[in-house]
Write a protein that holds these residues in place. Sequence first.
Motif: not given
Length: 253
Positions: A89-98
């Motif tokens: 499992t790959l967990t990704v915390y992300e922001d589309f403006r980042c």
Amino acid sequence: MSEKNREGKRSARERLREQREKERLRARRRRTMGVAGAVVAVLGVAAGVGMVASKSGEDSSGKSGSRAVAPRGAAGTVITSGKAGAKKTLTVYEDFRCPGCKQFEDVFRTTVHRLQDKGRMKVRYHLVTIIDGNMGGTGSLHAANAAACAQDAGKFRAYHDVLYKNQPPETKDAYANKSKLIKLAGKVPGLDTRTFRRCVEDGRHDGWVRKSNAAFTRSGYNSTPTILLDGKAVYGDPDKPLSPRKLKRMVTK
């Protein structure tokens, strides 16, 4: 010494003893009241901290009364992409403006998709709005809502990739424009429907996105992208750089 004098000295000693006892009792009462006051003060401060934390949590979750409508198939504040039976499992915390998130996506996109498609790895996405908070604007929120709308249509991964491939400069809050988000949906076959448009325009999942961002704030992580493999941070350490080949090796070993 006369009996009268002895009685007078005894009475004086008794009065002195009584006076000392009274002073001791008064001192003890003062200490007791001081401790009680300190306890009340500590409780008051604790209550204040609790209210601040609660208020902070409420603010980061969105406006009072906003409904957190989760997109179809989401588990809590997580959108999972890939086969459920995948062992990694790959967990990704992300922001589309980042910009950093775009960099990760551009470098690892092909490898991540291949591992997903082979059933080796699933990806758990946490959508956050850290750039909106740091720089102002609503592009992170609106883009995440649009991605959640794409999840409703079963096209999250494709639209997710389109958003990163077309990411505007960080200082330009172009994703605040919902018309732009709808226009980009035209790059995903079958996504630009009346239902999708209404979902984007109405901000159907805004409350859910805010809830997801609040969970990120409580998680202890403080930057995007945050990338974990089976719960362990694997990205962002300059002493242990991650490459697509290394990720593939870590997943398939």
